[in-house]
Scaffold this active site. Structure first.
Site, PDB file in Angstrom:
ATOM      1  N   CYS A   1       1.050  -1.385   0.057  1.00  0.00           N
ATOM      2  CA  CYS A   1      -0.056   0.036  -0.013  1.00  0.00           C
ATOM      3  C   CYS A   1       0.657   1.194   0.027  1.00  0.00           C
ATOM      4  O   CYS A   1       0.451   2.232  -0.570  1.00  0.00           O
ATOM      5  CB  CYS A   1      -1.050   0.018   1.234  1.00  0.00           C
ATOM      6  SG  CYS A   1      -2.112  -1.434   1.188  1.00  0.00           S
TER       7      CYS A   1
ATOM      8  N   HIS B   1      -3.989   6.974   0.966  1.00  0.00           N
ATOM      9  CA  HIS B   1      -4.278   5.714   0.426  1.00  0.00           C
ATOM     10  C   HIS B   1      -5.419   5.080   0.706  1.00  0.00           C
ATOM     11  O   HIS B   1      -5.762   5.138   2.023  1.00  0.00           O
ATOM     12  CB  HIS B   1      -2.982   4.583   0.901  1.00  0.00           C
ATOM     13  CG  HIS B   1      -3.582   2.989   0.922  1.00  0.00           C
ATOM     14  ND1 HIS B   1      -3.887   2.600  -0.224  1.00  0.00           N
ATOM     15  CD2 HIS B   1      -3.588   2.148   1.791  1.00  0.00           C
ATOM     16  CE1 HIS B   1      -4.511   1.341  -0.299  1.00  0.00           C
ATOM     17  NE2 HIS B   1      -4.095   1.074   1.211  1.00  0.00           N
TER      18      HIS B   1
ATOM     19  N   ASN C   1     -10.251  -1.047  -1.998  1.00  0.00           N
ATOM     20  CA  ASN C   1      -8.704  -0.773  -1.689  1.00  0.00           C
ATOM     21  C   ASN C   1      -7.872  -1.252  -2.614  1.00  0.00           C
ATOM     22  O   ASN C   1      -7.588  -2.641  -3.159  1.00  0.00           O
ATOM     23  CB  ASN C   1      -8.587  -1.505  -0.490  1.00  0.00           C
ATOM     24  CG  ASN C   1      -7.171  -1.226  -0.084  1.00  0.00           C
ATOM     25  OD1 ASN C   1      -6.091  -1.077  -0.812  1.00  0.00           O
ATOM     26  ND2 ASN C   1      -6.887  -1.512   1.242  1.00  0.00           N
TER      27      ASN C   1
HETATM   28  O1  UT7 Z   1      -4.736  -1.417   2.867  1.00  0.00           O
HETATM   29  C1  UT7 Z   1      -3.590  -1.601   3.749  1.00  0.00           C
HETATM   30  C2  UT7 Z   1      -4.231  -1.820   4.969  1.00  0.00           C
HETATM   31  N1  UT7 Z   1      -5.365  -2.417   5.316  1.00  0.00           N
HETATM   32  C3  UT7 Z   1      -6.250  -1.766   6.153  1.00  0.00           C
HETATM   33  O2  UT7 Z   1      -5.981  -0.745   6.522  1.00  0.00           O
HETATM   34  C4  UT7 Z   1      -7.534  -2.625   6.496  1.00  0.00           C
HETATM   35  C5  UT7 Z   1      -7.662  -2.366   7.963  1.00  0.00           C
HETATM   36  N2  UT7 Z   1      -8.903  -3.163   8.715  1.00  0.00           N
HETATM   37  C6  UT7 Z   1     -10.164  -2.768   8.489  1.00  0.00           C
HETATM   38  O3  UT7 Z   1     -10.613  -2.165   7.512  1.00  0.00           O
HETATM   39  C7  UT7 Z   1     -11.231  -3.823   9.126  1.00  0.00           C
HETATM   40  O4  UT7 Z   1     -10.656  -4.517   9.867  1.00  0.00           O
HETATM   41  C8  UT7 Z   1     -11.956  -4.674   8.123  1.00  0.00           C
HETATM   42  C9  UT7 Z   1     -12.851  -3.769   7.589  1.00  0.00           C
HETATM   43  C10 UT7 Z   1     -11.233  -5.278   7.114  1.00  0.00           C
HETATM   44  C11 UT7 Z   1     -12.684  -5.725   8.974  1.00  0.00           C
HETATM   45  O5  UT7 Z   1     -13.475  -4.881   9.848  1.00  0.00           O
HETATM   46  P1  UT7 Z   1     -13.680  -5.082  11.302  1.00  0.00           P
HETATM   47  O6  UT7 Z   1     -14.810  -4.326  12.060  1.00  0.00           O
HETATM   48  O7  UT7 Z   1     -12.305  -5.369  11.829  1.00  0.00           O
HETATM   49  O8  UT7 Z   1     -14.291  -6.624  11.225  1.00  0.00           O
HETATM   50  P2  UT7 Z   1     -13.830  -8.126  11.856  1.00  0.00           P
HETATM   51  O9  UT7 Z   1     -12.708  -8.758  11.102  1.00  0.00           O
HETATM   52  O10 UT7 Z   1     -13.516  -7.888  13.153  1.00  0.00           O
HETATM   53  O11 UT7 Z   1     -15.150  -9.061  12.162  1.00  0.00           O
HETATM   54  C12 UT7 Z   1     -16.208  -8.600  12.665  1.00  0.00           C
HETATM   55  C13 UT7 Z   1     -17.352  -9.501  12.557  1.00  0.00           C
HETATM   56  C14 UT7 Z   1     -17.098 -11.012  12.509  1.00  0.00           C
HETATM   57  O12 UT7 Z   1     -18.298 -11.526  13.008  1.00  0.00           O
HETATM   58  P3  UT7 Z   1     -18.454 -12.053  14.595  1.00  0.00           P
HETATM   59  O13 UT7 Z   1     -17.137 -12.807  14.961  1.00  0.00           O
HETATM   60  O14 UT7 Z   1     -18.441 -10.538  15.345  1.00  0.00           O
HETATM   61  O15 UT7 Z   1     -19.794 -12.660  14.537  1.00  0.00           O
HETATM   62  C15 UT7 Z   1     -16.802 -11.492  11.064  1.00  0.00           C
HETATM   63  O16 UT7 Z   1     -16.938 -12.904  10.967  1.00  0.00           O
HETATM   64  O17 UT7 Z   1     -17.953  -9.220  10.958  1.00  0.00           O
HETATM   65  C16 UT7 Z   1     -17.862 -10.515  10.298  1.00  0.00           C
HETATM   66  N3  UT7 Z   1     -17.350 -10.380   9.136  1.00  0.00           N
HETATM   67  C17 UT7 Z   1     -18.345 -10.229   7.767  1.00  0.00           C
HETATM   68  N4  UT7 Z   1     -19.498 -10.214   7.864  1.00  0.00           N
HETATM   69  C18 UT7 Z   1     -20.183 -10.144   6.559  1.00  0.00           C
HETATM   70  C19 UT7 Z   1     -16.213 -10.259   8.562  1.00  0.00           C
HETATM   71  N5  UT7 Z   1     -16.088  -9.933   7.308  1.00  0.00           N
HETATM   72  C20 UT7 Z   1     -17.303 -10.106   6.727  1.00  0.00           C
HETATM   73  C21 UT7 Z   1     -17.918  -9.769   5.443  1.00  0.00           C
HETATM   74  N6  UT7 Z   1     -19.495  -9.848   5.683  1.00  0.00           N
HETATM   75  N7  UT7 Z   1     -17.412  -9.379   4.554  1.00  0.00           N
END
Ligand code: UT7
Length: 336
Positions: A116, A263, A293
């Site tokens: 990135c 970014h 992204n």
């Molecule tokens: O580009 C370079 C750097 N990258 C970044 O900066 C990305 C940084 N991270 C993020 O943007 C976020 O962490 C994400 C958008 C990737 C994920 O969001 P989050 O709020 O951290 O979600 P999570 O992974 O903690 O998941 C929360 C919940 C989980 O369910 P439970 O365990 O709470 O029941 C996941 O299973 O959301 C669920 N989940 C989804 N549900 C529907 C994870 N992905 C999805 C999805 N659709 N696509």
């Protein structure tokens, strides 16, 4: 004598194929509400690889536009820098493929592997070569093709819904004496977190024959892995730090920034930084809603769109900032 460098042309290319959140919900267990709320993304583009829409092809298309807008001939390019984490081949890198596709003389081609932050790292390299007088016109490309290698199952949904394909390019040229152009660039890394956002194999630590031999369904090292929450927390801190570093180096304040082009990692990250730094909406450029992204391509795509929308004008103070896998992070402050 040291010369100044400036960006003289910008261009971008994205595939025609629009994939909405609803389209993704038909492939994996996700939904528009979750993706919009957590990331701000509404749609992204997926390349048509079968029709030759590769990383280098998209980069070449973006480059052609940047060269045209710079008002130079392609044969005026002295050097190529290509930033990507998704090259056409394991080796050689896509820089040489662009040299071939553009059909230009045998100039040097350098491939940058900083994910990135790759575009800003590449800009810093271009700036140094222009400063020393070694080159006059450098073509810098950021291009990514994520769609073919994402884990489109529930297991991978946290990663797969955020990435999209596309390319952006700029021409960095020697500025005339009274022009300021690129003021400073700043690069950082923290390798202790290399595996928090990584695609581990196929590689020299996970050779393909070994993966085949092991035949382990749990070994999914060929898909990108991201510890999302952990990355998010580091991103908001490092983005802010590196923007402030660029401002302090040049005795500027946040209010002096005409346009911050971060970014496009996640709209929530950009909004968090904007709020933390007390910036107005018109000071920050976001287009992740349309493209997802696109890693090394996101800043030059955003820059090209901002230019097309008349949001980059002569003399504007522009800040570029990136954070991602490595971890690596970087910024650049420049006068447009
Ligand atoms: O580009 C370079 C750097 N990258 C970044 O900066 C990305 C940084 N991270 C993020 O943007 C976020 O962490 C994400 C958008 C990737 C994920 O969001 P989050 O709020 O951290 O979600 P999570 O992974 O903690 O998941 C929360 C919940 C989980 O369910 P439970 O365990 O709470 O029941 C996941 O299973 O959301 C669920 N989940 C989804 N549900 C529907 C994870 N992905 C999805 C999805 N659709 N696509």
């Amino acid at each position: 004598m040291l010369y100044q460098s400036k960006i003289t042309g910008v261009g971008h290319y994205v595939p025609d194929n629009v994939v909405t959140n609803d389209d993704l919900s038909k492939l994996i267990d996700t939904n528009d509400e979750w993706i919009t709320e957590r990331t701000g993304i509404k749609e992204r583009r997926f390349a048509n690889i079968a029709k030759g829409e590769t990383t280098s092809y998209m980069g070449t298309k973006a480059a052609e536009l940047a060269i045209e807008r710079a008002g130079i001939d392609k044969n005026d390019i002295d050097f190529i820098i290509f930033a990507t984490l998704s090259p056409d081949f394991y080796f050689p890198g896509p820089g040489v493929l662009v040299q071939k596709q553009l059909g230009i003389k045998e100039v040097g081609a350098l491939d940058v592997r900083n994910q990135c932050s790759g575009f800003v790292y590449g800009l810093s390299v271009a700036d140094q070569f222009i400063k020393t007088g070694m080159y006059k016109n450098i073509l810098l490309i950021g291009s990514e093709l994520h769609s073919g290698g994402l884990d489109m199952t529930t297991r991978g949904r946290g990663v797969s819904v955020i990435f999209g394909d596309g390319a952006g390019a700029v021409v960095v040229s020697r500025a005339s004496e009274n022009e300021k152009g690129i003021l400073s660039t700043h690069m950082h890394s923290e390798g202790q977190y290399a595996e928090e956002l990584a695609l581990i194999g196929p590689s020299t630590s996970h050779w393909v024959p070994q993966i085949i031999q092991e035949n382990d369904p749990e070994n999914i090292s060929y898909y990108p892995y991201m510890n999302g929450n952990f990355v998010f927390k580091h991103a908001v801190v490092r983005f802010s730090e590196v923007i402030i570093e660029a401002l302090q180096t040049n005795n500027k304040a946040v209010q002096d920034i005409d346009l911050l082009i971060p970014h496009q990692a996640n709209l929530r990250i950009s909004q968090f930084i904007q709020k933390k730094m007390g910036m107005r909406d018109d000071q920050v450029f976001n287009n992740i809603m349309k493209y997802g992204n696109t890693t090394a391509a996101s800043i030059p795509i955003a820059m090209s769109e901002a230019w097309e929308q008349g949001r980059l004008n002569s003399g504007d103070l522009v800040c570029l900032a990136a954070f991602g896998s490595g971890f690596t992070w970087a910024s650049a402050l420049l006068h447009w």
